[in-house]
Design a protein around this motif. Structure first.
Motif, PDB file in Angstrom:
ATOM      1  N   ILE A 171      23.238 105.765 116.724  1.00 17.87           N
ATOM      2  CA  ILE A 171      22.120 105.774 117.663  1.00 17.87           C
ATOM      3  C   ILE A 171      20.830 105.975 116.879  1.00 17.87           C
ATOM      4  CG2 ILE A 171      23.390 106.466 119.727  1.00 17.87           C
ATOM      5  CD1 ILE A 171      22.480 109.357 119.204  1.00 17.87           C
ATOM      6  N   GLU A 208      29.390 105.089 116.809  1.00 16.65           N
ATOM      7  CA  GLU A 208      28.122 104.512 117.242  1.00 16.65           C
ATOM      8  C   GLU A 208      26.990 105.097 116.402  1.00 16.65           C
ATOM      9  OE1 GLU A 208      26.392 105.147 121.175  1.00 16.65           O
ATOM     10  OE2 GLU A 208      25.152 103.379 120.830  1.00 16.65           O
ATOM     11  N   PHE A 227      12.895 112.637 124.186  1.00 15.01           N
ATOM     12  CA  PHE A 227      12.753 111.728 125.317  1.00 15.01           C
ATOM     13  C   PHE A 227      13.264 112.411 126.575  1.00 15.01           C
ATOM     14  CE2 PHE A 227      16.492 110.588 122.702  1.00 15.01           C
ATOM     15  CZ  PHE A 227      17.471 111.126 123.512  1.00 15.01           C
ATOM     16  N   GLY A 266      26.560 106.448 127.498  1.00 13.94           N
ATOM     17  CA  GLY A 266      26.027 107.515 126.654  1.00 13.94           C
ATOM     18  C   GLY A 266      25.843 108.779 127.469  1.00 13.94           C
ATOM     19  N   LEU A 267      25.666 109.889 126.762  1.00 10.39           N
ATOM     20  CA  LEU A 267      25.527 111.207 127.413  1.00 10.39           C
ATOM     21  C   LEU A 267      26.708 111.450 128.347  1.00 10.39           C
ATOM     22  CD1 LEU A 267      21.687 111.059 128.142  1.00 10.39           C
ATOM     23  CD2 LEU A 267      22.834 112.345 126.336  1.00 10.39           C
ATOM     24  N   SER A 284      19.252 104.296 123.098  1.00 11.70           N
ATOM     25  CA  SER A 284      19.204 104.518 121.640  1.00 11.70           C
ATOM     26  C   SER A 284      20.184 103.649 120.852  1.00 11.70           C
ATOM     27  CB  SER A 284      19.450 105.998 121.285  1.00 11.70           C
ATOM     28  OG  SER A 284      18.637 106.858 122.014  1.00 11.70           O
ATOM     29  N   LYS A 302      26.560 117.558 126.381  1.00 14.43           N
ATOM     30  CA  LYS A 302      25.288 116.843 126.225  1.00 14.43           C
ATOM     31  C   LYS A 302      24.551 116.712 127.560  1.00 14.43           C
ATOM     32  CE  LYS A 302      24.300 113.433 122.956  1.00 14.43           C
ATOM     33  NZ  LYS A 302      24.535 112.197 122.172  1.00 14.43           N
ATOM     34  N   PHE A 317      13.129 111.770 118.148  1.00 17.31           N
ATOM     35  CA  PHE A 317      14.310 111.721 119.041  1.00 17.31           C
ATOM     36  C   PHE A 317      14.045 112.502 120.325  1.00 17.31           C
ATOM     37  CE2 PHE A 317      17.825 109.761 116.637  1.00 17.31           C
ATOM     38  CZ  PHE A 317      18.683 109.431 117.668  1.00 17.31           C
ATOM     39  N   VAL A 373      14.948 107.128 127.857  1.00 12.48           N
ATOM     40  CA  VAL A 373      16.066 106.736 126.988  1.00 12.48           C
ATOM     41  C   VAL A 373      16.857 105.572 127.602  1.00 12.48           C
ATOM     42  CG1 VAL A 373      17.934 108.300 127.716  1.00 12.48           C
ATOM     43  CG2 VAL A 373      17.694 107.703 125.328  1.00 12.48           C
ATOM     44  N   LYS A 381      27.904 100.101 126.526  1.00  9.28           N
ATOM     45  CA  LYS A 381      28.124 101.488 126.130  1.00  9.28           C
ATOM     46  C   LYS A 381      27.771 102.451 127.249  1.00  9.28           C
ATOM     47  CE  LYS A 381      24.971 103.871 124.100  1.00  9.28           C
ATOM     48  NZ  LYS A 381      24.026 104.519 123.189  1.00  9.28           N
ATOM     49  N   GLU A 413      27.855 109.012 116.092  1.00 11.53           N
ATOM     50  CA  GLU A 413      28.657 109.678 117.120  1.00 11.53           C
ATOM     51  C   GLU A 413      30.091 109.159 117.060  1.00 11.53           C
ATOM     52  OE1 GLU A 413      25.618 110.377 120.780  1.00 11.53           O
ATOM     53  OE2 GLU A 413      26.686 108.479 120.767  1.00 11.53           O
TER      54      GLU A 413
HETATM   55  O1  0L1 Z   1      25.231 107.051 123.033  1.00 14.03           O
HETATM   56  C1  0L1 Z   1      24.726 108.123 123.400  1.00 14.03           C
HETATM   57  O2  0L1 Z   1      25.395 109.074 123.834  1.00 14.03           O
HETATM   58  C2  0L1 Z   1      23.247 108.315 123.285  1.00 14.03           C
HETATM   59  C3  0L1 Z   1      22.600 108.168 124.595  1.00 14.03           C
HETATM   60  C4  0L1 Z   1      21.134 108.385 124.469  1.00 14.03           C
HETATM   61  C5  0L1 Z   1      20.763 109.773 124.095  1.00 14.03           C
HETATM   62  C6  0L1 Z   1      20.611 109.948 122.616  1.00 14.03           C
HETATM   63  O3  0L1 Z   1      19.950 109.136 121.955  1.00 14.03           O
HETATM   64  O4  0L1 Z   1      21.154 110.941 122.107  1.00 14.03           O
END
Ligand code: 0L1
Ligand code: MG
Length: 262
Positions: free
Chosen positions: A142, A140, A151, A64-65, A162, A70, A149, A156, A62, A107
């Motif tokens: 998380i 997803e 961090f 993320g961000l 996550s 974000k 939440f 992370v 995966k 997400e």
């Molecule tokens: O999958 C994501 O975009 C999450 C990445 C980690 C940050 C979060 O937990 O929001």
């Protein structure tokens, strides 16, 4: 690297145990403010090794961000990358036991299923599309192991970004027939639209996130293997869920996928 092997193993065990016991912890940079990016990925790798030792199997990767909103919010310019094991996979329309999680959020994402391996450096959108067998809508789940939440990026990454559950479904769709940038998605919670967006929210094109993942792995001498499912990152902000919620993701021309939290 700033941390020794013993500390990395202990931190991997701490985060892995938190996930298995569905309890939170303080972020690890509180205790190790000097840890670096290599330490963070080494801790994530330590978690992976513990799971493999218990007989788990990696089924996907995966990013993320990956949405600019974000990244801006976190004050960073780089996405983060993690892995998904077989126990994270939820069947389409399946159930997720909330008791096994801490504070889950969902997400809406585009999943890429690869027919051939992708290896950087120099991986680009064209190479990703050529290596993609088909695309699927993916949700997803998380579930940061960190209290509230909260961090920073290194914490992370160490916490496998996550990752906790995911579902894919809908209509397997050839990438050649899709304009990924204008691809519209709607995520519903209990029948109500709670998030909407288009693919361009993810680095202009979700395939860019997959290319970045391949280039990131190349710096570690690794690749995205053929057959992997790759989640390209949330198109919108994550939405909190609780027992009793049903979440459905509808992607234009690609059908829908859903899961229930019980
Ligand atoms: O999958 C994501 O975009 C999450 C990445 C980690 C940050 C979060 O937990 O929001
Ligand atoms: Mg995600």
């Amino acid at each position: 690297m700033k941390l020794d092997a013993r500390t990395i193993a202990d931190l991997a065990a701490r985060l892995d145990d938190c996930q298995r016991e569905a309890r939170d912890t303080t972020k690890i940079t509180d205790d190790h403010p000097d840890m670096d990016w290599d330490d963070a990925y080494a801790i994530q790798h330590g978690i992976l090794h513990r799971k493999l030792a218990r007989g788990r199997r990696v089924v996907g990767l995966k990013a993320g961000l990956t949405s600019l909103a974000k990244m801006k919010q976190m004050g960073v310019t780089s996405p983060v990358f993690g892995f998904m094991t077989d126990d994270y996979a939820v069947p389409d329309c399946g159930e997720v036991q909330v008791a096994g999680l801490i504070h889950p959020k969902v997400e809406p994402e585009i999943a890429f299923v690869l027919k051939s391996a992708l290896r950087g450096p120099g991986c680009h959108v064209g190479a990703v599309l050529a290596a993609t067998e088909y695309l699927l809508p993916g949700i997803e789940v998380i579930d940061s192991r960190y209290r509230d939440f909260k961090f920073d990026l290194k914490s992370v990454i160490a916490d496998n970004t996550s990752a906790s559950r995911f579902v894919v479904g809908g209509v397997p769709t050839q990438a050649s027939g899709v304009d990924l940038s204008t691809l519209g998605v709607i995520m519903e919670k209990n029948g109500e639209a709670v998030a909407m967006g288009v693919g361009a929210a993810v680095l202009g094109n979700p395939a860019s996130a997959v290319a970045m993942l391949a280039n990131h792995l190349a710096s570690r001498g690794e690749e995205i293997p053929a057959g992997a499912i790759v989640l390209s990152g949330g198109i919108t902000e994550a939405v909190a869920v609780a027992a009793g919620d049903t979440v459905t993701l509808r992607v234009h021309g690609m059908g829908s996928t859903s899961l229930r939290f019980v």
